[in-house]
Design a protein around this motif. Structure first.
Motif: not given
Length: 201
Positions: A85-87, A175-179, A184-191
């Protein structure tokens, strides 16, 4: 490091053939997407689940670059109607008919095999699949990283000109937000992922 050879070829897979290659494709995605701009900290478990969607989809398409029997590159595609859906969301919000759009998932190739026309072949294979399934429009998206990102290599060259030369137009309003988790990071973030589109002739 593998070297390009005369055995290099591109093959389109679907269904059971695709399932038999899932682990090879998963490892390839993890390796290639670790580099800037994706900086992706992947896992085989996630990759298997992700790629299985393409194997199970009615329009699921994967083209694989093989050097002998070694998978050195791959690209994926399927109808936008079969994507998450987010795509689909930015296209629906823009009032577009997602029933006529074929979505390209990714194109990954080991560095030592670049510059030999395989990237062009990947676009040709996916556009051919779009035509075969009856979709007149193709799209894909690419991550937007800040210009001053600390991990951006000094010699980094974006692929915008390559995509324009294939006939694709950047659509910054889509634009979609993909996570995912960056290396090197610990948590998922949206791009933010910005779409490019092309209407097939």
């Amino acid at each position: 490091m593998s070297r390009p050879s005369s055995a290099l070829r591109v093959v389109r897979f679907s269904g059971d053939e695709m399932r038999a290659r899932l682990d090879d494709l998963a490892r390839l995605r993890i390796e290639v997407f670790r580099a800037f701009p994706y900086l992706y900290e992947g896992s085989l478990d996630y990759e298997r689940k992700y790629l299985t969607r393409y194997a199970n989809a009615r329009t699921g398409t994967i083209a694989v670059a093989l050097d002998g029997d070694q998978v050195v590159g791959a690209c994926t595609a399927l109808a936008l109607e079969e994507e998450a859906d987010f795509v689909q969301a930015p296209f629906l919000e823009a009032g577009m008919d997602i029933g006529e759009i074929f979505y390209f998932g990714e194109s990954v190739l080991l560095p030592q095999y670049r510059g030999q026309g395989i990237g062009v072949r990947f676009f040709e294979e996916r556009e051919a699949a779009a035509r075969e399934f009856g979709y007149p429009v193709c799209c894909f998206c690419a991550v937007a990283r800040p210009e001053d990102h600390p991990l951006k290599p000094e010699d980094y060259v974006p692929l915008d000109n390559f995509w324009r030369n294939r006939g694709y137009e950047k659509r910054p309003e889509l634009v979609s937000q993909f996570g995912w988790t960056d290396i090197g990071e610990q948590d998922e973030t949206a791009k933010p992922m910005i779409y490019w589109m092309k209407r097939l002739a």
